[in-house]
Design an enzyme around this catalytic site. Structure first.
Site, short mmCIF file in Angstrom:
data_model
loop_
_atom_site.label_atom_id
_atom_site.label_comp_id
_atom_site.label_asym_id
_atom_site.label_seq_id
_atom_site.Cartn_x
_atom_site.Cartn_y
_atom_site.Cartn_z
N LEU A 1 0.82 -1.21 0.00
CA LEU A 1 0.00 0.00 0.00
C LEU A 1 0.85 1.26 0.00
O LEU A 1 1.77 1.40 0.80
CB LEU A 1 -0.91 0.00 1.24
CG LEU A 1 -1.88 1.18 1.37
CD1 LEU A 1 -3.20 0.73 2.01
CD2 LEU A 1 -1.30 2.34 2.17
N ASP B 1 0.69 8.78 1.34
CA ASP B 1 1.11 10.16 1.07
C ASP B 1 2.43 10.29 0.30
O ASP B 1 3.41 9.61 0.62
CB ASP B 1 1.32 10.93 2.37
CG ASP B 1 0.22 10.72 3.38
OD1 ASP B 1 -0.82 10.16 3.01
OD2 ASP B 1 0.42 11.12 4.53
N GLN C 1 4.79 7.22 1.53
CA GLN C 1 4.39 6.32 2.61
C GLN C 1 4.13 4.95 2.00
O GLN C 1 3.40 4.83 1.00
CB GLN C 1 3.10 6.85 3.26
CG GLN C 1 3.32 8.05 4.15
CD GLN C 1 4.05 7.63 5.43
OE1 GLN C 1 3.47 7.03 6.30
NE2 GLN C 1 5.33 7.95 5.52
N TYR D 1 6.42 8.05 9.56
CA TYR D 1 5.26 8.73 8.98
C TYR D 1 5.69 9.89 8.08
O TYR D 1 6.87 10.14 7.87
CB TYR D 1 4.34 9.21 10.11
CG TYR D 1 3.32 8.19 10.55
CD1 TYR D 1 3.47 6.83 10.26
CD2 TYR D 1 2.17 8.57 11.25
CE1 TYR D 1 2.51 5.91 10.66
CE2 TYR D 1 1.21 7.65 11.65
CZ TYR D 1 1.38 6.33 11.35
OH TYR D 1 0.43 5.42 11.75
N ARG E 1 1.91 15.58 13.88
CA ARG E 1 2.71 14.93 12.85
C ARG E 1 2.84 15.71 11.54
O ARG E 1 2.25 16.74 11.35
CB ARG E 1 2.16 13.54 12.57
CG ARG E 1 0.71 13.48 12.16
CD ARG E 1 0.38 12.04 11.78
NE ARG E 1 -1.02 11.81 11.57
CZ ARG E 1 -1.83 11.30 12.48
NH1 ARG E 1 -1.39 10.97 13.67
NH2 ARG E 1 -3.10 11.11 12.19
N ASP E 2 3.62 15.09 10.65
CA ASP E 2 3.79 15.50 9.26
C ASP E 2 4.53 16.84 9.12
O ASP E 2 3.98 17.82 8.57
CB ASP E 2 2.43 15.55 8.53
CG ASP E 2 1.64 14.25 8.70
OD1 ASP E 2 2.28 13.23 8.98
OD2 ASP E 2 0.40 14.28 8.58
C1 FRU Z 1 -2.17 10.93 6.05
C2 FRU Z 1 -1.44 10.22 7.19
C3 FRU Z 1 -0.40 11.14 7.82
C4 FRU Z 1 0.56 10.15 8.41
C5 FRU Z 1 0.58 9.08 7.35
C6 FRU Z 1 0.79 7.69 7.86
O1 FRU Z 1 -2.66 10.06 5.09
O2 FRU Z 1 -2.35 9.74 8.12
O3 FRU Z 1 -0.93 12.03 8.76
O4 FRU Z 1 1.82 10.72 8.61
O5 FRU Z 1 -0.67 9.13 6.70
O6 FRU Z 1 0.91 6.79 6.80
#
Ligand code: FRU
Length: 474
Positions: free
Chosen positions: A45, A48, A64, A107, A167-168
């Site tokens: 899968l 992001d 991701q 992440y 996050r992010d």
């Molecule tokens: C968004 C998210 C982010 C996180 C990532 C994890 O799609 O939930 O906030 O960092 O995916 O895969």
């Protein structure tokens, strides 16, 4: 049988699993629904887009990735590079969650070049029984492509009044300083499990990308849901364009009908006063399968964007070993102040065969084409028993995509139609890349991004007037 024993939430990629991945990839390569020019996972899968950069003569796309199954398992950063945004060469996995501080996944985050190296910022996901302890980490890639992680995260822990869902990181430079935007969730009233009840955007500052000081929350004049994910920022013609992916925005007529929304705002990020002055904002995409866009500068400093071609955990009818992908790279523009995005010129140039059309029915004889229409804005694509449909109502000005006549049903729980209002529709561009469809209205004033799983996607039938325009093939 063996698969049942795998705990997908802790399954880290290591060198010994290389052969397993090759086997999984071999299976995926025979899938009937693979795109030609969209980036997709060779197994497992993809979600992001992360760490997007033009660095050392190449485009770098990180993403991701849970490589072992088409589910949201333990997240790694995959990596692919290209010189032209069209032909990609797969690289070694960039980040595997091998360290204790990132034990629940590497992440999302972005990349910034500094002193000849590429700094990859990401959230080190760390869960405890009492909840998440947020950690923001950095890994540094040199010009040879070697990636070294720092021994410790650069930001640790949450802040008073905020939940552990932080996050992010999105790092950028302004006026000689580095800044980081971070998505989070604040407690004002009710509490969702693990989350607060209001999405927030945090600002940090640094001079060296390693030592960060918290500046405060940024005031936002737009809905933020209960949690903000994946902030991103770019400047176009002196304006700031801010991208946010809020979770938990209620549907509002034709807007916000997906599980999660993504929004752009055009205006000014006022760092001193920590607020965003928006000239206007809107949802990013009118379609079904779009989330977490990230902006970056291309080879010629042109503003580019990738989005995740997916959203949340949709119920797809087909998932033979792989799920999701990324959108086309899109070039962004402000045209008379209006935000537009459209496939990058490198993608446009892939279509070398061009044929003028003016017919009620077109047979494209290909699963990968671009149909540029200037008339005939009511059409179906597929066979009588299996089609999707586009309609434009000149009275209400609503443009609608319906997936309700597809044989393979997709995520029906979230509705089978999406609409958007567009005043003066003059052009519709339909990019069909097998199961990946991107539909642009007025050269990217509004965009529908969505998947379809059809056996016949090359028959286009007008429901009213002739299909007039150009058919482009590869
Ligand atoms: C968004 C998210 C982010 C996180 C990532 C994890 O799609 O939930 O906030 O960092 O995916 O895969």
């Amino acid at each position: 049988m063996q698969n049942l024993l795998i705990d997908h939430k802790t399954n880290v990629y290591t060198e010994e699993k290389r052969n397993l991945l090759a086997k999984l990839a071999a299976k995926v390569s025979s899938s009937h629904y693979l795109p030609n020019y969209h980036i997709y996972p060779q197994s497992g899968l993809m979600n992001d887009p992360n760490g997007l950069a033009y660095f050392n003569g190449k485009y770098h796309v990180f993403f991701q990735w849970y490589p072992f199954a088409p589910i949201h398992g333990l997240k790694h950063w995959g990596h692919t590079t290209s010189e032209n945004l069209v032909d990609w060469s797969k690289q070694e996995i960039a980040l595997s969650p091998t360290e204790e501080y990132e034990k629940n996944g590497c992440y999302s985050g972005n990349a910034i070049e500094f002193q000849g190296e590429l700094y990859l910022f990401y959230t080190a996901n760390y869960k405890t029984e009492a909840g998440k302890i947020p950690k923001q980490a950095v890994a540094i890639m040199d010009k040879e492509g070697r990636i070294r992680k720092r021994t410790e995260p650069v930001i640790e822990g949450t802040l008073p009044g905020l939940s552990g869902e932080l996050r992010d990181p999105f790092v950028f430079e302004r006026d000689g300083c580095f800044y980081m935007l971070l998505g989070g969730s604040k407690f004002t009233d009710k509490e969702k499990p693990g989350f607060g009840d209001q999405g927030v955007l945090l600002l940090y500052q640094s001079n060296d990308l390693l030592n960060w000081s918290y500046q405060g929350l940024i005031d936002l004049p737009l809905p933020t849901g209960y949690m903000l994910e994946c902030p991103s920022l770019i400047q176009i013609d002196g304006k700031d364009i801010l991208f946010l992916s809020p979770m938990g925005i209620a549907p509002e007529d034709e807007r916000f009908n997906n599980r999660f929304a993504s929004i752009y705002a055009v205006g000014e990020l006022d760092i001193l006063n920590r607020c965003f002055h928006a000239d206007y904002w809107d949802q990013m995409d009118a379609g079904f399968d779009f989330y977490a866009p990230q902006a970056f500068l291309g080879e010629h400093q042109q503003p580019l964007l990738y989005g995740w071609f997916g959203c949340g955990e949709p119920d797809y009818p087909v998932q033979v070993g792989w799920l999701h992908g990324l959108t086309f790279p899109q070039q962004m523009q402000l045209v008379q102040g209006k935000f537009k995005r459209y496939p990058a010129s490198e993608i446009i140039e892939v279509f070398t065969q061009k044929q003028a059309v003016k017919r009620p029915k077109i047979k494209t004889e290909s699963r990968n084409y671009w149909l540029e229409l200037t008339e005939g804005f009511n059409f179906t694509i597929g066979s009588a028993a299996d089609y999707w449909e586009f309609q434009y109502d000149t009275e209400t000005k609503l443009a609608t995509v319906s997936r309700d006549n597809l044989a393979k049903k997709i995520d029906v729980g979230y509705g089978e139609k999406r609409s958007t209002r567009i005043l003066n529709l003059q052009k519709v561009d339909i990019f069909v890349d097998n199961s990946f469809v991107e539909l642009y209205l007025n050269q990217g004033e509004q965009v529908f991004t969505f998947r379809v799983f059809q056996d016949d996607s090359d028959t286009i039938v007008s429901q009213q007037g002739a299909l007039t325009g150009c058919l482009h093939k590869i």
